[in-house]
Design a protein around this motif. Structure first.
Motif, mmCIF file in Angstrom:
data_model
loop_
_atom_site.group_PDB
_atom_site.id
_atom_site.type_symbol
_atom_site.label_atom_id
_atom_site.label_comp_id
_atom_site.label_asym_id
_atom_site.label_seq_id
_atom_site.Cartn_x
_atom_site.Cartn_y
_atom_site.Cartn_z
ATOM 1 N N ARG A 22 -17.158 1.289 -0.351
ATOM 2 C CA ARG A 22 -15.870 1.826 0.082
ATOM 3 C C ARG A 22 -15.990 2.659 1.355
ATOM 4 O O ARG A 22 -15.145 2.580 2.235
ATOM 5 N N TYR A 141 -5.312 1.630 -2.370
ATOM 6 C CA TYR A 141 -6.014 0.353 -2.221
ATOM 7 C C TYR A 141 -5.292 -0.799 -2.916
ATOM 8 O O TYR A 141 -5.920 -1.739 -3.385
ATOM 9 N N GLU A 142 -3.958 -0.704 -2.993
ATOM 10 C CA GLU A 142 -3.162 -1.812 -3.528
ATOM 11 C C GLU A 142 -2.581 -2.582 -2.346
ATOM 12 O O GLU A 142 -1.378 -2.615 -2.129
ATOM 13 N N SER A 143 -3.444 -3.194 -1.572
ATOM 14 C CA SER A 143 -3.009 -3.904 -0.376
ATOM 15 C C SER A 143 -2.400 -5.255 -0.745
ATOM 16 O O SER A 143 -2.459 -5.696 -1.899
ATOM 17 N N LYS A 146 -5.011 -7.620 -2.408
ATOM 18 C CA LYS A 146 -5.238 -7.420 -3.838
ATOM 19 C C LYS A 146 -4.036 -7.888 -4.648
ATOM 20 O O LYS A 146 -4.184 -8.479 -5.722
ATOM 21 N N LYS A 226 -9.723 -6.381 5.809
ATOM 22 C CA LYS A 226 -9.390 -5.550 4.643
ATOM 23 C C LYS A 226 -8.651 -6.377 3.594
ATOM 24 O O LYS A 226 -8.979 -6.333 2.400
ATOM 25 N N TRP A 227 -7.635 -7.140 4.020
ATOM 26 C CA TRP A 227 -6.871 -7.962 3.080
ATOM 27 C C TRP A 227 -7.770 -8.993 2.405
ATOM 28 O O TRP A 227 -7.659 -9.237 1.205
ATOM 29 N N ASP A 230 -10.095 -7.263 -0.105
ATOM 30 C CA ASP A 230 -9.360 -6.854 -1.302
ATOM 31 C C ASP A 230 -9.018 -8.056 -2.181
ATOM 32 O O ASP A 230 -8.944 -7.934 -3.405
ATOM 33 N N ARG A 233 -12.434 -8.633 -3.746
ATOM 34 C CA ARG A 233 -13.010 -7.480 -4.434
ATOM 35 C C ARG A 233 -12.609 -7.451 -5.901
ATOM 36 O O ARG A 233 -13.363 -7.018 -6.761
#
Length: 244
Positions: A22, A141-143, A146, A226-227, A230, A233
């Motif tokens: 992270r 972190y609720e992009s 995810k 990042k998207w 996620d 992840r």
């Protein structure tokens, strides 16, 4: 960092991504943003944070007052650009930091970010109770990456739709390759339309911040990465939970 991103295009979701820690992830995400702001003389260093705060407060205000009329007005902004629907001026511009505005009447990156996030929130919230079923979550972190993975799981309950994950990958790819804000807005609306059927919440403050950085060439790759991270992840998180 930019060399790494050029070697591994962020939109290529069929490649297995290496999930960073992270801390490293956050450093990579903000590196381009900070560099760009320094080039601009540091005038806009706080805007990323202010965008998140503004969207959070606006949603909280709508929720606390149960202002369904405001939601209905915001939904009329779907498919339009900021400024094209005059009845939204009051809702959007009230309490918006003036540093977001352009004195020439041109739409700024900050206004685009807030406009898209809030109209999508209103679209997502339709048919749900503001108090008991608010579709905005303040969980970090609720992009959108995810969220799309969660959607693929929801669609494939009991193996009813085994191709759901591949379809969500393609939608995320199309989002990442958007050439301008109207196209990005279009793809996000398509995603949210699917998401709201499954009662999945989104962190709209984080989405607004992502949209802001996506509008700049030197920070767009970080947002796309990042998207993508996620999206994948969540696999690792589930494997870790199963091992416990």
């Amino acid at each position: 960092m930019m060399l790494f991103l050029s070697m591994y295009p962020a939109w290529h979701l069929n490649t297995q991504w290496h999930v960073q820690g992270r801390l490293d992830y956050l450093k990579a995400y903000f590196a381009g943003y900070i560099q760009r702001e320094k080039k601009m003389g540091g005038k806009n260093v706080s805007k990323w944070s202010e965008i998140g705060q503004y969207v959070t407060k606006k949603i909280q205000c709508i929720q606390e007052t149960e202002d369904y009329a405001a939601l209905a007005k915001l939904r009329r902004g779907m498919g339009h650009q900021p400024g094209e629907v005059p009845e939204l001026y009051g809702i959007l511009l009230e309490n918006m930091p003036e540093v977001f505005w352009n004195n020439q009447g041109e739409v700024t990156e900050e206004e685009w970010s807030c406009y898209v996030a809030l109209t999508l929130f209103a679209w997502h919230q339709q048919g749900n109770d503001l108090i008991k079923e608010c579709v905005h979550t303040e969980q970090k972190y609720e992009s959108i990456g995810k969220t799309m993975k969660k959607l693929s799981y929801a669609l494939n309950r009991e193996d009813k739709d085994p191709d759901a994950e591949k379809r969500m990958q393609r939608k995320l790819q199309m989002l990442m390759t958007s050439k301008d804000m109207p196209e990005l807005f279009y793809h996000l609306k398509s995603m949210v339309t699917l998401i709201r059927k499954e009662k999945i919440a989104i962190n709209y403050s984080e989405l607004a911040q992502d949209i802001y950085l996506f509008q700049f060439q030197d920070t767009r790759p970080q947002v796309s990465l990042k998207w993508a991270q996620d999206f994948y992840r969540i696999n690792k998180e589930e494997e870790d939970n199963e091992d416990k």
